[in-house]
Structure formats: structure tokens, C-alpha cells
Write a protein that holds these residues in place. Sequence first.
Motif, PDB file in Angstrom:
ATOM      1  N   HIS B  24       0.825  -1.201   0.000  1.00 30.32           N
ATOM      2  CA  HIS B  24       0.000   0.000   0.000  1.00 30.32           C
ATOM      3  C   HIS B  24       0.863   1.257   0.000  1.00 30.32           C
ATOM      4  O   HIS B  24       1.558   1.530   0.986  1.00 30.32           O
ATOM      5  CB  HIS B  24      -0.930   0.025   1.208  1.00 30.32           C
ATOM      6  CG  HIS B  24      -1.905   1.154   1.127  1.00 30.32           C
ATOM      7  ND1 HIS B  24      -1.966   2.156   2.058  1.00 30.32           N
ATOM      8  CD2 HIS B  24      -2.833   1.462   0.181  1.00 30.32           C
ATOM      9  CE1 HIS B  24      -2.912   3.019   1.706  1.00 30.32           C
ATOM     10  NE2 HIS B  24      -3.447   2.617   0.578  1.00 30.32           N
ATOM     11  N   CYS B 137     -14.334   1.240   5.930  1.00 32.35           N
ATOM     12  CA  CYS B 137     -13.512   0.728   4.817  1.00 32.35           C
ATOM     13  C   CYS B 137     -12.689  -0.490   5.245  1.00 32.35           C
ATOM     14  O   CYS B 137     -12.512  -1.446   4.494  1.00 32.35           O
ATOM     15  CB  CYS B 137     -12.561   1.812   4.313  1.00 32.35           C
ATOM     16  SG  CYS B 137     -13.366   3.348   3.825  1.00 32.35           S
ATOM     17  N   CYS B 140     -13.566  -4.456   5.241  1.00 33.17           N
ATOM     18  CA  CYS B 140     -13.405  -5.206   3.991  1.00 33.17           C
ATOM     19  C   CYS B 140     -11.959  -5.204   3.483  1.00 33.17           C
ATOM     20  O   CYS B 140     -11.581  -6.083   2.706  1.00 33.17           O
ATOM     21  CB  CYS B 140     -14.292  -4.629   2.884  1.00 33.17           C
ATOM     22  SG  CYS B 140     -16.047  -4.725   3.224  1.00 33.17           S
ATOM     23  N   HIS B 141     -11.178  -4.209   3.879  1.00 34.36           N
ATOM     24  CA  HIS B 141      -9.850  -4.060   3.256  1.00 34.36           C
ATOM     25  C   HIS B 141      -8.673  -4.361   4.173  1.00 34.36           C
ATOM     26  O   HIS B 141      -7.542  -4.404   3.692  1.00 34.36           O
ATOM     27  CB  HIS B 141      -9.707  -2.638   2.700  1.00 34.36           C
ATOM     28  CG  HIS B 141     -10.490  -2.395   1.452  1.00 34.36           C
ATOM     29  ND1 HIS B 141     -10.091  -2.860   0.216  1.00 34.36           N
ATOM     30  CD2 HIS B 141     -11.673  -1.759   1.237  1.00 34.36           C
ATOM     31  CE1 HIS B 141     -10.987  -2.510  -0.697  1.00 34.36           C
ATOM     32  NE2 HIS B 141     -11.962  -1.853  -0.105  1.00 34.36           N
ATOM     33  N   ILE B 174      -3.910  -2.791   4.932  1.00 34.47           N
ATOM     34  CA  ILE B 174      -4.999  -2.786   3.949  1.00 34.47           C
ATOM     35  C   ILE B 174      -4.534  -3.269   2.586  1.00 34.47           C
ATOM     36  O   ILE B 174      -3.346  -3.286   2.286  1.00 34.47           O
ATOM     37  CB  ILE B 174      -5.649  -1.384   3.796  1.00 34.47           C
ATOM     38  CG1 ILE B 174      -4.593  -0.341   3.458  1.00 34.47           C
ATOM     39  CG2 ILE B 174      -6.421  -1.028   5.018  1.00 34.47           C
ATOM     40  CD1 ILE B 174      -5.202   0.986   3.126  1.00 34.47           C
ATOM     41  N   LYS B 176      -6.348  -5.380  -1.261  1.00 33.55           N
ATOM     42  CA  LYS B 176      -7.496  -6.010  -1.920  1.00 33.55           C
ATOM     43  C   LYS B 176      -8.151  -6.947  -0.910  1.00 33.55           C
ATOM     44  O   LYS B 176      -7.438  -7.646  -0.180  1.00 33.55           O
ATOM     45  CB  LYS B 176      -6.970  -6.803  -3.118  1.00 33.55           C
ATOM     46  CG  LYS B 176      -8.029  -7.412  -3.995  1.00 33.55           C
ATOM     47  CD  LYS B 176      -7.404  -7.993  -5.257  1.00 33.55           C
ATOM     48  CE  LYS B 176      -6.853  -9.375  -5.018  1.00 33.55           C
ATOM     49  NZ  LYS B 176      -6.502 -10.089  -6.271  1.00 33.55           N
ATOM     50  N   PRO B 177      -9.479  -6.970  -0.825  1.00 26.52           N
ATOM     51  CA  PRO B 177     -10.121  -7.854   0.163  1.00 26.52           C
ATOM     52  C   PRO B 177      -9.682  -9.309   0.001  1.00 26.52           C
ATOM     53  O   PRO B 177      -9.639  -9.839  -1.102  1.00 26.52           O
ATOM     54  CB  PRO B 177     -11.609  -7.703  -0.146  1.00 26.52           C
ATOM     55  CG  PRO B 177     -11.731  -6.363  -0.773  1.00 26.52           C
ATOM     56  CD  PRO B 177     -10.463  -6.176  -1.571  1.00 26.52           C
ATOM     57  N   ASN B 181     -11.961 -11.440   4.471  1.00 25.41           N
ATOM     58  CA  ASN B 181     -12.721 -10.191   4.567  1.00 25.41           C
ATOM     59  C   ASN B 181     -14.167 -10.395   4.110  1.00 25.41           C
ATOM     60  O   ASN B 181     -15.101  -9.907   4.742  1.00 25.41           O
ATOM     61  CB  ASN B 181     -12.076  -9.093   3.706  1.00 25.41           C
ATOM     62  CG  ASN B 181     -10.788  -8.559   4.311  1.00 25.41           C
ATOM     63  OD1 ASN B 181      -9.722  -8.713   3.741  1.00 25.41           O
ATOM     64  ND2 ASN B 181     -10.883  -7.941   5.482  1.00 25.41           N
ATOM     65  N   HIS B 224     -16.325  -0.254  -6.559  1.00 27.13           N
ATOM     66  CA  HIS B 224     -17.004  -0.972  -5.480  1.00 27.13           C
ATOM     67  C   HIS B 224     -18.307  -1.646  -5.920  1.00 27.13           C
ATOM     68  O   HIS B 224     -19.081  -2.106  -5.088  1.00 27.13           O
ATOM     69  CB  HIS B 224     -17.271  -0.057  -4.277  1.00 27.13           C
ATOM     70  CG  HIS B 224     -16.024   0.277  -3.518  1.00 27.13           C
ATOM     71  ND1 HIS B 224     -15.374   1.475  -3.660  1.00 27.13           N
ATOM     72  CD2 HIS B 224     -15.305  -0.430  -2.619  1.00 27.13           C
ATOM     73  CE1 HIS B 224     -14.304   1.497  -2.872  1.00 27.13           C
ATOM     74  NE2 HIS B 224     -14.229   0.355  -2.238  1.00 27.13           N
TER      75      HIS B 224
END
Lengths: 108, 461
Positions: B24, B137, B140-141, B174, B176-177, B181, B224
Motif C-alpha cells: 500500500h 472501509c 473489507c480491506h 490494507i 485487496k479484500p 474479509n 465498489h
Amino acid sequence: MKAVVSFLVVAAIVAVSVFGFTKGAQADEIKMVGVITKIEIEGASAKTATATLKDNKTEQLVVITVNDDLTLDKFKDHRIVEGDEIRCKYEVIDGKNISRFFRKTAGC
Amino acid sequence: MKKRTAAAAMFTVAILATAAYAAHPGADYIKENGYKGPETCEECHPGKAKAFLDTVHWKHASKVTNVDGLDPKKEYGMQNRIYVMCNGNDIVNNLKEIPKNPETGKTKFSGCNTCHPGDHLNDVGSKGAEAEKAIDCLVCHSTAYDFRKRKPMKDDKGRVVMGQDRSKEAALAIGKPTAKNCMVCHEAAGGGVIVKRGFSFTKETDAHAAKGMVCVDCHKAKDHKIPTGTDPNNWANDGVRLSCADVSCHGASPHKDADLNRHTAKVACQTCHIPRTGGAFAKDFTVWAQNPDKFYEPTTLKLEANESSPVYAWYNGTVANTPHFIGPKGSKKDGKSKIYPFKIFQGKAFYNKKTGELLSMDFAPPMANGNTRAGVESAARTLGMKNPEQVAKEAVPGWQTIYFASSHLVTKTRALSCANCHAPNGVLNFKELGYSDKEVVKLTSPELFFNKVAAKMKEDW
């Protein structure tokens, strides 16, 4: 010929005894539903943990050893915590209650 | 030796730094400024929060064009549907503190929208700047989310709010899920683990998971908006559809064998490659059983993943929707249908005596004291129905059958082969699927595949 037959009979008896014993030694799966009273896990890289469940039926405390990655991950990020009700199957191996199935009963 | 060790250490640090950066690019910003929710994300991803408010994950509803009896101008989904997998929905069974249990005097928080990625004050379908700020956020991430923080509680004004983990530690993890997640919510939907859809996404149970794929490799989102299949029971959608035959995945001719490829005109991939299903198969919302904690729950009958057999039916993507049946429409003759496998679920709930319509339920009353008709009355009142007390008193118990798509638990090695279908004891009931007696004889004869399978057998052994 007689010796061969005797040998076969003895071999059969030994085989039955050995396999019979092995079967007897296999752990039976025990099912229970209970509430977690304590979780013990050491760190983020732990490969095993114990969870103490209070059996809903007997109210006895049962210490379960958990080794599967999915459940350990749920302990680590606290998706499963003390107070959660769990449906569990376990086998007694070398005196330990080894989890084979460990799921929260609740959903959304 | 020391030089070599130092060089190795520097190399390791460089690799780790590169990995962190690759993970990230905003990590340094977060380290320096902390994590303040979506406004931190928006520093590099402007507009994403506002766009997210227009997705099914936030609205739990969308316009639905393929289901009978729905108003094309209205939106439908978990927010407002009345069906027997849940019987409640976000409106009638909103997250709340339930009444005290008469035996223990204890209460607890419960409701349908505990998985909604907001803070509950900004709830399903909410809009505006406050809603944007409330998006979770990280649930999920982040791979380091602490779920002790994501719990309902009361704020200083006595309002029920959903907590979030907005720690720097979670924000620094964080990406990509991951499958986890997604499964945080989707695994336990419908009232427990492997209840609603009946699958687990593990390397033991799914060929895609075994290859290291995650949910969003197939359900690849854009802004999304998550692509989905056309599950007869999964109505709300982001307007983006997904199929195994998409060019980016398996294409229209996925097999080396032309005979198998010919099947894809009439037989869905899932039919052969998802031979088993699982999960809940029956649930009774009319009588709730008391648990050891003295609260009440409806009883669910269920099986594990891969423990039950699917039902096969023609499906053209349109859906029958009646008070007693939700399932696929289609036929052998319509030119649009394929044979698909479905997971069957049957639920018992209350019906309106006068109209025959299925009624919904607020779970708070029955959860506290087992009174299911009080739950029906509360839901009827919330929905503005006339005489809610009378509606609940006269309500009639009945069953609804739902066909769920069976789209996971994919296997290559245990896929159905010729004799699994083309035999008198095959899994497909060709007669019920609309084939004539003459066609059934032909379709269940080894003549169809004998030489081919014999040759394969020689090759394998």
C-alpha cells in the motif's frame, strides 16, 4: 499341511486381535454445545490454542485444543471471543480434547 | 562475515520496504497522520466514499428486473424483502436492543443489519457527508481488523451504534479484500456458519480456493460495484453480472474435448462442476426454542458443505416469485435456458390470513420471550399495515420453498462425468426436465459414451 493350517489360524487370530485393538483405540467423536469461558492463544503466529467451553447440558468445563487454521484465525482477530456459544466436535487423543469442528452457533 | 551479514540485512530491509510499499503506497501517510476513517482513504482515492454509498453493499437493495411481481421503479434487497431465509429484514428487524428476557432480566443487541459497513446511525441506504464519514472501509480491506471493536453498543445519547476498528495497525494492513474479509459476513449470513448458501471457500472444498484465488478474483469490483451471478434468490445487484464463461475466465469452450464443450449450450458449468451442496435446508420461524441463556432462537436444520445433493432445473435468468415459491423460470424449449443445480431451502413463517401474502417478523419480541406473533405484530406496525394486532392474531403458518444458486464448491477432479448423468440412475431426471420418452431412452444409454470412456479407461490404466 497341518503346520500350514495352524500357522494360518494363528495368523488370523493375531490379525483379528491387532485390528480389533486398533479399532478399539480409535477415539470416538464427542459432540457438544457450550459457551466459551476462556481462550488461550500465544501470539499471532500460534499454531495451536485452547478454548474452555461450559457444556450447555452438563455445565461441566471442557478444555478443547484447537489446531485448525480457520478457527485459530478467528481467535486471533477476535471474531470468536469469550461468551460466544460454540457447536463443537472433538476427539480425545493422548488425554487432550482435539477439536474436529468448532463453529459459532450464531449468525447475522 | 560481518559485511556479508550487514549486506543480507540491508537486502532484507529493502525487500520488506518494497513489499510494504507494494502492499500500500499510502502506508507512510497513515503512519504519519494516523487513520481517521474514509477521509484518510480519500486523500488518495477521492470520490470513492460517495460512490460506495450507491452500491448494494451499502444500500442492501437495487432495482430488480428479472423477478416476477416487482415494481421496476422500486429497489429490493435485504433492506426490505420478505422471504423465509430471513423472515426479518433491515426495516422490520433493524439492529436494536431487544426487550428484557422475563426470566433473566437480561437484554442484548440483535438485528439484520449488523453486517452493514456503516456505524448504524448512518445505516442501510443513508446518504450525504455523514454517511460517507461512517463507512467502515477497513472491515473489507484490512487483514488486521480487530473484531472486538466491531460490536453494537449505546452511545452517550442512548443510541445504538456499531463500533469500528479505525486503528493505525488495522489501516496499515490494507489491500485487496481477502477471502476472509468477504467471509466475515457472507459465511454467517442467514443465521449461522454455512447456513444460507451452504458453501465454505477453502482449498479442501473449492477448486478456485485451492489455486489461491480469493473472492474478488472472480467478483472483481469496479468502483465498489461487485459483479454477481443470477441467483434466483439474490435479487439486489450492482448491475454487473458474472459468469464462468466470461472471456477473462473460462470462455465458451473451456474443455479440450469437443463433446464436453457441446454440453455448454444446454448445461451450465455448475451442473457438472458443483455436484454437491450443503447448508440450511429447513427453518421454522413460527416456533422459537429457548436456549440455555434463556433467549429464544428459531430452529434451523442444516448440513455441512458438500453433504447434500442439488436439485436440477432449467433456468433462463428470470425468477418466479410467489408467497410459497421463489425459484428459477425456464424450459427446455425457450432457447434461453440451461440446466443448473440449485440448493433447496424451505422455511416456515406466518402468512396473512386475508391476502395470503407472507408476513415478516421483528425478531426482538420472540428473541426475548418466544412470542413469535408479537414479532409479526411489531413488523406489521413498522410497515404501516392496518390492524397489526389482528393481522398477527389471525396469521397462518405455512412453508415457502426457495431455490438458491449453487455456484461455489467448484471441483475439477470430482466433476460429474458421462455415466453420472447419462444412465437410468443418473443425477438428472430427464423426464422431469421435459425430455420425451424417446429422448430419455437415448440420453440414458451407454451408447452415447461407451467407446469414448473405454478409450479413456485404457489410456488411464
